[in-house]
Structures are given as structure tokens and as C-alpha cells.
Design a protein around this motif. Sequence first.
Motif, PDB file in Angstrom:
ATOM      1  N   ALA A   9      30.734  49.300  40.069  1.00  0.00           N
ATOM      2  CA  ALA A   9      30.969  48.673  38.763  1.00  0.00           C
ATOM      3  C   ALA A   9      30.417  49.468  37.565  1.00  0.00           C
ATOM      4  O   ALA A   9      31.150  49.720  36.624  1.00  0.00           O
ATOM      5  N   TYR A  19      25.332  44.529  35.341  1.00  0.00           N
ATOM      6  CA  TYR A  19      26.752  44.587  34.996  1.00  0.00           C
ATOM      7  C   TYR A  19      27.182  43.490  34.009  1.00  0.00           C
ATOM      8  O   TYR A  19      27.751  43.782  32.950  1.00  0.00           O
ATOM      9  N   LYS A  33      39.309  38.912  28.273  1.00  0.00           N
ATOM     10  CA  LYS A  33      39.698  38.225  29.511  1.00  0.00           C
ATOM     11  C   LYS A  33      40.501  36.946  29.191  1.00  0.00           C
ATOM     12  O   LYS A  33      41.448  36.605  29.910  1.00  0.00           O
ATOM     13  N   ASP A  77      33.321  46.472  47.017  1.00  0.00           N
ATOM     14  CA  ASP A  77      31.865  46.583  47.053  1.00  0.00           C
ATOM     15  C   ASP A  77      31.246  45.251  47.523  1.00  0.00           C
ATOM     16  O   ASP A  77      31.297  44.251  46.806  1.00  0.00           O
ATOM     17  N   ALA A 100      37.824  44.682  50.328  1.00  0.00           N
ATOM     18  CA  ALA A 100      38.870  45.635  50.717  1.00  0.00           C
ATOM     19  C   ALA A 100      39.116  46.603  49.570  1.00  0.00           C
ATOM     20  O   ALA A 100      38.785  46.318  48.415  1.00  0.00           O
ATOM     21  N   PHE A 120      39.493  48.002  35.858  1.00  0.00           N
ATOM     22  CA  PHE A 120      39.484  48.601  37.197  1.00  0.00           C
ATOM     23  C   PHE A 120      40.164  49.959  37.300  1.00  0.00           C
ATOM     24  O   PHE A 120      39.612  50.907  37.878  1.00  0.00           O
ATOM     25  N   HIS A 123      38.663  53.449  37.409  1.00  0.00           N
ATOM     26  CA  HIS A 123      37.792  53.879  38.520  1.00  0.00           C
ATOM     27  C   HIS A 123      38.539  54.782  39.498  1.00  0.00           C
ATOM     28  O   HIS A 123      37.917  55.346  40.393  1.00  0.00           O
ATOM     29  N   LEU A 124      39.856  54.890  39.350  1.00  0.00           N
ATOM     30  CA  LEU A 124      40.660  55.630  40.328  1.00  0.00           C
ATOM     31  C   LEU A 124      41.263  56.884  39.721  1.00  0.00           C
ATOM     32  O   LEU A 124      41.724  56.864  38.566  1.00  0.00           O
TER      33      LEU A 124
HETATM   34  C1  LIG Z   1      34.116  47.888  36.006  1.00  0.00           C
HETATM   35  S1  LIG Z   1      34.205  46.855  37.422  1.00  0.00           S
HETATM   36  C2  LIG Z   1      35.298  45.557  36.900  1.00  0.00           C
HETATM   37  C3  LIG Z   1      34.989  44.264  37.574  1.00  0.00           C
HETATM   38  C4  LIG Z   1      35.749  43.056  37.064  1.00  0.00           C
HETATM   39  N1  LIG Z   1      37.159  43.165  37.320  1.00  0.00           N
HETATM   40  C5  LIG Z   1      35.481  42.825  35.602  1.00  0.00           C
HETATM   41  O1  LIG Z   1      36.436  42.807  34.814  1.00  0.00           O
HETATM   42  O2  LIG Z   1      34.332  42.639  35.236  1.00  0.00           O
HETATM   43  C6  LIG Z   1      35.244  47.765  38.544  1.00  0.00           C
HETATM   44  C7  LIG Z   1      35.264  47.154  39.930  1.00  0.00           C
HETATM   45  O3  LIG Z   1      36.166  47.908  40.739  1.00  0.00           O
HETATM   46  C8  LIG Z   1      35.640  47.948  42.055  1.00  0.00           C
HETATM   47  N2  LIG Z   1      36.305  49.069  42.729  1.00  0.00           N
HETATM   48  C9  LIG Z   1      36.172  50.394  42.478  1.00  0.00           C
HETATM   49  N3  LIG Z   1      36.995  51.101  43.269  1.00  0.00           N
HETATM   50  C10 LIG Z   1      37.657  50.204  44.048  1.00  0.00           C
HETATM   51  C11 LIG Z   1      38.678  50.312  45.041  1.00  0.00           C
HETATM   52  N4  LIG Z   1      39.165  51.497  45.382  1.00  0.00           N
HETATM   53  N5  LIG Z   1      39.139  49.186  45.608  1.00  0.00           N
HETATM   54  C12 LIG Z   1      38.653  47.961  45.266  1.00  0.00           C
HETATM   55  N6  LIG Z   1      37.688  47.789  44.325  1.00  0.00           N
HETATM   56  C13 LIG Z   1      37.217  48.899  43.707  1.00  0.00           C
HETATM   57  C14 LIG Z   1      34.152  48.091  41.868  1.00  0.00           C
HETATM   58  O4  LIG Z   1      33.419  47.698  42.995  1.00  0.00           O
HETATM   59  C15 LIG Z   1      33.912  47.180  40.667  1.00  0.00           C
HETATM   60  O5  LIG Z   1      33.581  45.885  41.064  1.00  0.00           O
END
Ligand SMILES: C[S@@+](CC[C@H](N)C(=O)[O-])C[C@H]1O[C@@H](n2cnc3c(N)ncnc32)[C@H](O)[C@@H]1O
Length: 227
Positions: A9, A19, A33, A77, A100, A120, A123-124
Motif C-alpha cells: 500500500a 496508510y 471515493k 497483501d 489474491a 491501485f 502499483h503495476l
Molecule cells: C495504494 S493501495 C490502495 C488500497 C485501496 N484500494 C484504497 O483505495 O485505499 C494499493 C493496494 O494494492 C494492493 N496490490 C498491489 N499489487 C497488487 C496485485 N498485484 N494484486 C492485488 N493487490 C495488489 C496493495 O496490497 C494495496 O493494498
Amino acid sequence: MTTQRYIPALAYRSLTALYDPIVRLTTRERRVKAALLKQAQLRAGQRVLDLACGTGTLTLSAKQMQPQATILGVDGDPNILRKARNKCEKAGVNIHFDEALAQRLPYADASFDLVISSLFFHHLDRDNKLAALHEISRVLKPGGILHIADWGKAANVFMRTLFYGVQMLDGFTNTSDNVAGRLVEFLVASGFVQVRETTRFATVLGTLSLYQGQTPKVLDSGLESIL
Ligand SMILES: C[S@@+](CC[C@H](N)C(=O)[O-])C[C@H]1O[C@@H](n2cnc3c(N)ncnc32)[C@H](O)[C@@H]1O
């Protein structure tokens, strides 16, 4: 799908405890949101997946907004999922959370009406963004809708400069396509239709955008029988 370091996160697992307060302070969380849920127009009876749900803030709000919908949260996570489960338990709301990866979802084809996801995709890296979009399109029903809130094209130089803060924490490779505004293009490349960026928010960390896209509807049976 390429192998990529899992980015938690706030980039480091040790920061997970901080967080919620950090996101509340830096991302105009409530407003963004709420706008995402307004856009999603949750209806009774729908099955909705909150992808990469983190601490479950959006998941919980979704269920409180539409108690007659089935809302599931998924995240890669296990530590952050513990927080999500605790948050929902404290609120007295029963939500199922799965652990997952977004690139390999443990759900049947065409099993959700909506997928919602906030903060999200940055993160990718590109390959994994596309792999996740492919999975989303697989688990959505025909005509199902994906609603995203994430870092988008910087609205101006000031917003672009602020976004370097996010990039220094979360990484440059995975965030560069976000700030270049390429999420729309990736949704289209993954077969989504009616794709658009719907809103932008200026935040202290840069521009946050809302997006939506739909999986193609099946042809009606009359047409199918003609073709
Ligand atoms: C910045 S946080 C956002 C959390 C939430 N959606 C929010 O708006 O507060 C990004 C989330 O993506 C999850 N994450 C990162 N890579 C992931 C993946 N490949 N598959 C599933 N979850 C993933 C992390 O564990 C984290 O909880």
C-alpha cells in the motif's frame, strides 16, 4: 505477464499502519471515493468486486451505500486484509475478503456486475496492468462495468511536479503510464468499450482521475440466430 516486485500500500510493509491517515490527508479520499461510488450506481442484487481493496475503506462504503448488493474485497497483501476485516467487523458489516493477485483472480468467468478499484493500477507495470485488465474483463459479465480511481494525466506542470512525490515512493516504471494518461488506451486495448475519463481531482500529490469502461454486451439472441 512479467514478474514484478509486489508494491504494498505505501510501498513498504512497515508503513501499512499509517496508510489510512496518510491517504485521508493526501488524496481527498472521502470526496474521490464518494464520486467513484456515485459513478458506479450500485444496485440491489449486484455482485461487486473491490479490486486491490487495501484497508477496505471503499469496500465498506460500497456495502453501506447499497446493503442489498454483494460486495467482495480482494487484495494481494494478507496484512492489509487483516486491517480491512477489522475495520468491517468494528463497523458491524459483514464483507468477505480474499487474498489474491489482480492478475490471477480466484473467481469464475462472468461472475461480477461491477468491478471498482481505487489507487491501485499505479502499483503495476504496463504488462501487469494489461494482465489485470484482462482478468477484470474475464470476471465481469458481458456489459459489466469497471470503475477506476487512480493517478491520471497531470492536469498542469504543478500537478506533474507534485506527482514526483508518489513516483519516488511507489516507483517510476509502474507510475509513468498513469501520469502520461494512458489508462484509457489500456482499457481500450483490453477490449473494454465506452471507455472514458469522467472526472479529475487536484490533490496535494497530483491529479487523480476517475475512469470507466464496459465489457461488450452479447448480441441479442435474435441477431445471433441471423448471423
Ligand atoms: C495504494 S493501495 C490502495 C488500497 C485501496 N484500494 C484504497 O483505495 O485505499 C494499493 C493496494 O494494492 C494492493 N496490490 C498491489 N499489487 C497488487 C496485485 N498485484 N494484486 C492485488 N493487490 C495488489 C496493495 O496490497 C494495496 O493494498
